[in-house]
Design a protein around this motif. Structure first.
Motif, PDB file in Angstrom:
ATOM      1  N   GLN A  48      -3.507  10.163  -3.389  1.00 33.33           N
ATOM      2  CA  GLN A  48      -4.234   9.056  -2.786  1.00 33.33           C
ATOM      3  C   GLN A  48      -4.098   9.084  -1.268  1.00 33.33           C
ATOM      4  O   GLN A  48      -5.083   8.925  -0.541  1.00 33.33           O
ATOM      5  N   GLN A  52      -7.157   9.669   1.348  1.00 37.34           N
ATOM      6  CA  GLN A  52      -7.445   8.647   2.356  1.00 37.34           C
ATOM      7  C   GLN A  52      -7.505   9.261   3.747  1.00 37.34           C
ATOM      8  O   GLN A  52      -8.383   8.921   4.542  1.00 37.34           O
ATOM      9  N   THR A  55     -10.723  11.268   3.958  1.00 40.84           N
ATOM     10  CA  THR A  55     -11.867  10.365   4.097  1.00 40.84           C
ATOM     11  C   THR A  55     -11.964   9.842   5.517  1.00 40.84           C
ATOM     12  O   THR A  55     -13.061   9.748   6.081  1.00 40.84           O
TER      13      THR A  55
END
Length: 98
Positions: A48, A52, A55
């Protein structure tokens, strides 16, 4: 020694011991499963965090590309080897050292 024998004969002790053994080894949520779930959770948290950050990088690149025409042209030339009609593109590939 007599005290140990009395403890082993105690039905409450035996039931409690059986319950603890059942919960540790045979239950659906035994200790081994909990450890595996914990490991999987840590792995997913790392993934995750990685996604992140990726992104955020992509969003930053997108903002730069949509705001500046020169950066869009530079990005297209570097990443996708695009060129103008009257240009030649030379790609230099460096050999990896073994």
């Amino acid at each position: 020694m007599k005290r140990l024998i009395d403890l082993i004969k105690n039905k409450f002790f035996l039931v409690t011991l059986a319950f603890v053994i059942w919960m540790i080894f045979f239950d659906k949520n035994d200790l081994f499963s909990q450890y595996e779930y914990h490991q999987q959770l840590n792995k997913l948290k790392q993934e995750q965090a990685f996604y992140q950050t990726e992104t955020a990088k992509v969003n930053k690149d997108l903002e730069e590309l949509t705001s500046d025409k020169a950066k869009l042209e530079k990005f297209a030339r570097e990443k996708y080897l695009m060129k103008k009609d009257n240009e030649d593109v030379f790609v230099i590939v460096h050999e990896k050292k073994k």
